[in-house]
Scaffold this motif. Structure first.
Motif, PDB file in Angstrom:
ATOM      1  N   ILE A  16       1.061  87.028  31.985  1.00  0.00           N
ATOM      2  CA  ILE A  16       2.475  86.702  32.161  1.00  0.00           C
ATOM      3  C   ILE A  16       3.114  87.706  33.133  1.00  0.00           C
ATOM      4  N   ASP A  17       4.091  87.191  33.854  1.00  0.00           N
ATOM      5  CA  ASP A  17       4.877  88.045  34.742  1.00  0.00           C
ATOM      6  C   ASP A  17       6.228  87.371  34.943  1.00  0.00           C
ATOM      7  N   PHE A  18       7.297  88.166  35.118  1.00  0.00           N
ATOM      8  CA  PHE A  18       8.607  87.539  35.330  1.00  0.00           C
ATOM      9  C   PHE A  18       8.909  87.309  36.802  1.00  0.00           C
ATOM     10  N   VAL A  19       7.939  87.600  37.673  1.00  0.00           N
ATOM     11  CA  VAL A  19       8.070  87.281  39.106  1.00  0.00           C
ATOM     12  C   VAL A  19       6.986  86.255  39.441  1.00  0.00           C
ATOM     13  N   LYS A  20       7.428  84.990  39.573  1.00  0.00           N
ATOM     14  CA  LYS A  20       6.464  83.900  39.747  1.00  0.00           C
ATOM     15  C   LYS A  20       5.693  84.016  41.066  1.00  0.00           C
ATOM     16  N   VAL A  39       0.376  91.535  29.923  1.00  0.00           N
ATOM     17  CA  VAL A  39       1.832  91.518  30.116  1.00  0.00           C
ATOM     18  C   VAL A  39       2.185  92.243  31.425  1.00  0.00           C
ATOM     19  N   GLY A  40       2.825  91.519  32.344  1.00  0.00           N
ATOM     20  CA  GLY A  40       3.134  92.078  33.664  1.00  0.00           C
ATOM     21  C   GLY A  40       1.874  92.158  34.501  1.00  0.00           C
ATOM     22  N   GLY A  41       1.071  91.097  34.414  1.00  0.00           N
ATOM     23  CA  GLY A  41      -0.268  91.100  35.038  1.00  0.00           C
ATOM     24  C   GLY A  41      -0.265  90.936  36.546  1.00  0.00           C
ATOM     25  N   CYS A  42       0.868  90.538  37.122  1.00  0.00           N
ATOM     26  CA  CYS A  42       1.058  90.536  38.578  1.00  0.00           C
ATOM     27  C   CYS A  42      -0.038  89.763  39.311  1.00  0.00           C
ATOM     28  N   TRP A  43      -0.879  90.420  40.072  1.00  0.00           N
ATOM     29  CA  TRP A  43      -1.904  89.731  40.875  1.00  0.00           C
ATOM     30  C   TRP A  43      -3.177  89.447  40.071  1.00  0.00           C
ATOM     31  N   HIS A  86       8.615 100.136  32.812  1.00  0.00           N
ATOM     32  CA  HIS A  86       9.782  99.638  33.554  1.00  0.00           C
ATOM     33  C   HIS A  86      10.750  98.847  32.673  1.00  0.00           C
ATOM     34  N   ILE A  87      10.416  98.698  31.408  1.00  0.00           N
ATOM     35  CA  ILE A  87      11.246  97.865  30.524  1.00  0.00           C
ATOM     36  C   ILE A  87      12.197  98.762  29.736  1.00  0.00           C
ATOM     37  N   PRO A  88      13.515  98.651  29.982  1.00  0.00           N
ATOM     38  CA  PRO A  88      14.449  99.554  29.292  1.00  0.00           C
ATOM     39  C   PRO A  88      14.357  99.416  27.766  1.00  0.00           C
ATOM     40  N   THR A 147      17.298  94.312  39.300  1.00  0.00           N
ATOM     41  CA  THR A 147      17.016  95.083  40.531  1.00  0.00           C
ATOM     42  C   THR A 147      15.509  95.104  40.782  1.00  0.00           C
ATOM     43  N   GLU A 148      14.749  95.288  39.702  1.00  0.00           N
ATOM     44  CA  GLU A 148      13.288  95.315  39.833  1.00  0.00           C
ATOM     45  C   GLU A 148      12.767  93.957  40.312  1.00  0.00           C
ATOM     46  N   ILE A 149      13.331  92.870  39.780  1.00  0.00           N
ATOM     47  CA  ILE A 149      12.859  91.540  40.178  1.00  0.00           C
ATOM     48  C   ILE A 149      13.015  91.373  41.691  1.00  0.00           C
ATOM     49  N   ALA A 175       6.951  84.403  32.368  1.00  0.00           N
ATOM     50  CA  ALA A 175       7.575  84.714  31.074  1.00  0.00           C
ATOM     51  C   ALA A 175       8.032  86.170  31.060  1.00  0.00           C
ATOM     52  N   ASP A 176       8.861  86.459  30.068  1.00  0.00           N
ATOM     53  CA  ASP A 176       9.434  87.804  29.940  1.00  0.00           C
ATOM     54  C   ASP A 176       8.793  88.549  28.765  1.00  0.00           C
ATOM     55  N   ALA A 177       8.397  89.777  29.026  1.00  0.00           N
ATOM     56  CA  ALA A 177       7.720  90.605  28.022  1.00  0.00           C
ATOM     57  C   ALA A 177       8.552  90.832  26.769  1.00  0.00           C
ATOM     58  N   THR A 223      -1.541  95.871  28.891  1.00  0.00           N
ATOM     59  CA  THR A 223      -0.421  95.977  29.816  1.00  0.00           C
ATOM     60  C   THR A 223      -0.495  97.278  30.616  1.00  0.00           C
ATOM     61  N   VAL A 224      -0.471  97.146  31.931  1.00  0.00           N
ATOM     62  CA  VAL A 224      -0.664  98.303  32.809  1.00  0.00           C
ATOM     63  C   VAL A 224       0.586  98.524  33.662  1.00  0.00           C
ATOM     64  N   GLN A 225       1.186  99.690  33.489  1.00  0.00           N
ATOM     65  CA  GLN A 225       2.352 100.138  34.254  1.00  0.00           C
ATOM     66  C   GLN A 225       3.460  99.087  34.288  1.00  0.00           C
ATOM     67  N   THR A 226       3.689  98.453  33.156  1.00  0.00           N
ATOM     68  CA  THR A 226       4.753  97.446  33.030  1.00  0.00           C
ATOM     69  C   THR A 226       5.779  97.891  31.994  1.00  0.00           C
ATOM     70  N   PHE A 227       5.330  98.284  30.810  1.00  0.00           N
ATOM     71  CA  PHE A 227       6.283  98.698  29.763  1.00  0.00           C
ATOM     72  C   PHE A 227       7.090  99.914  30.237  1.00  0.00           C
TER      73      PHE A 227
END
Ligand SMILES: C[S@@+](CC[C@H](N)C(=O)[O-])C[C@H]1O[C@@H](n2cnc3c(N)ncnc32)[C@H](O)[C@@H]1O
Length: 288
Positions: free
Chosen positions: A104-108, A81-85, A158-160, A32-34, A131-133, A152-156
């Motif tokens: 790395i980010d799982f949204v290319k 990790v989850g570095g986005c922009w 969101h990781i269940p 859903t997040e992706i 890649a996936d965290a 890692t900023v505001q990424t973990f």
């Protein structure tokens, strides 16, 4: 490319788009997040830093990046990790020309924006990787291989499977390396802000149609302490003045005077415990 980084990435494929890729399985717990992140990434942005200042205090985070860099040795390797922009690293050539960062980010699609924000740094000091965290592609076969820092900023948040993400961060760090995790904080003041705007204050769970969110808490601190040792784990607070829900986005702009005061407030834990929007866990991997 840094020799150490070359060894770490030897099994990972570089695409024609200059992006390394290691994701085969797309059956994510965070599907859903992706979808949400893809939608945000598909938009056009004229002014990246203004858009970012709606969710982060750029001035505060620029200070935090410098603080983190100051702990790392010459020629350090950082994994974001989850570095986005990738905006945290936009001044890297000026601040630390010796340091290399893998984002790395799982949204290319986010990397289209990272390339715009980082320009020439991509392919030189910065490497982009899909890649996936919770399943980092780096094989650590030698104790001298690995990253000097995982940021890692505001990424973990969101990781269940938080413990798995921490275990992966710990695995890819060299001995003596640093892990910094920034997440949204739970404070009476933050609850009050949400209440004033009639918004639900999520502490842990799915935010319908958006993502999973777990705000920073002592259980997470315990998990990090179990991996790194309680004596090597620090608990801090940042962004006491920056509350975008109050529609005061200007407080987060580059070089904002509010941001400069905010940096000073982050040095007073008592203040942070009550007002800060972010909680930071900083841990050092034991040398032994
Ligand atoms: C709230 S954004 C924060 C972005 C960035 N760290 C910043 O400070 O601006 C969270 C980012 O983490 C990425 N993300 C979330 N879960 C992930 C996972 N399991 N693996 C890789 N990236 C992930 C999202 O795609 C998104 O870009």
């Amino acid at each position: 490319m840094n020799n150490r980084l070359e060894s770490l990435m030897s099994n990972i494929e570089l695409g024609p788009d200059e992006i390394y890729s290691s994701i085969e399985n797309t059956d994510f717990a965070q599907s859903t997040e992706i979808k949400l992140r893809e939608k945000v990434a598909s938009q056009h942005y004229d002014d990246y830093l203004s858009a970012i200042a709606n969710s982060h205090s750029v001035t505060v985070m620029d200070y935090e990046v410098e603080r983190f860099l100051s702990k790392l040795p010459q020629n350090a390797l950082i994994l974001d990790v989850g570095g986005c922009w990738g905006w945290h690293w936009r001044n890297l050539a000026e601040k630390r020309p010796d340091v290399s960062v893998v984002i790395i980010d799982f949204v290319k699609t986010n990397f289209i924006h990272a390339k715009n924000v980082l320009g020439d740094l991509v392919g030189k000091q910065v490497t982009l990787m899909h890649a996936d965290a919770t399943n980092l592609p780096f094989k650590i076969e030698d104790k001298f291989l690995g990253f000097d820092g995982v940021w890692t900023v505001q990424t973990f948040q969101h990781i269940p499977d938080f413990p798995k993400a921490v275990s992966e961060a710990h695995r890819v760090l060299i001995k003596g390396g640093y892990f910094a995790n920034y997440s949204l904080h739970i404070t009476p003041f933050n609850r009050f802000v949400y209440m004033c705007f009639g918004k639900k204050f999520h502490i842990k769970g799915e935010v319908t149609g958006s993502y999973f969110l777990e705000r920073a808490n002592n259980t997470q601190l315990g998990i990090i302490s179990n991996f790194f040792g309680a004596e090597n784990t620090e608990d801090r607070f940042t962004e006491s003045l920056f509350h975008p829900d109050l529609k005061l986005g200007f407080t987060g702009r580059v070089n904002s005077k509010f941001g400069i005061v905010d940096i000073w407030l982050s040095k007073i834990p008592f203040f942070g415990r009550i007002f800060a929007r972010q909680r930071v866990f900083l841990a050092k991997k034991s040398k032994y």
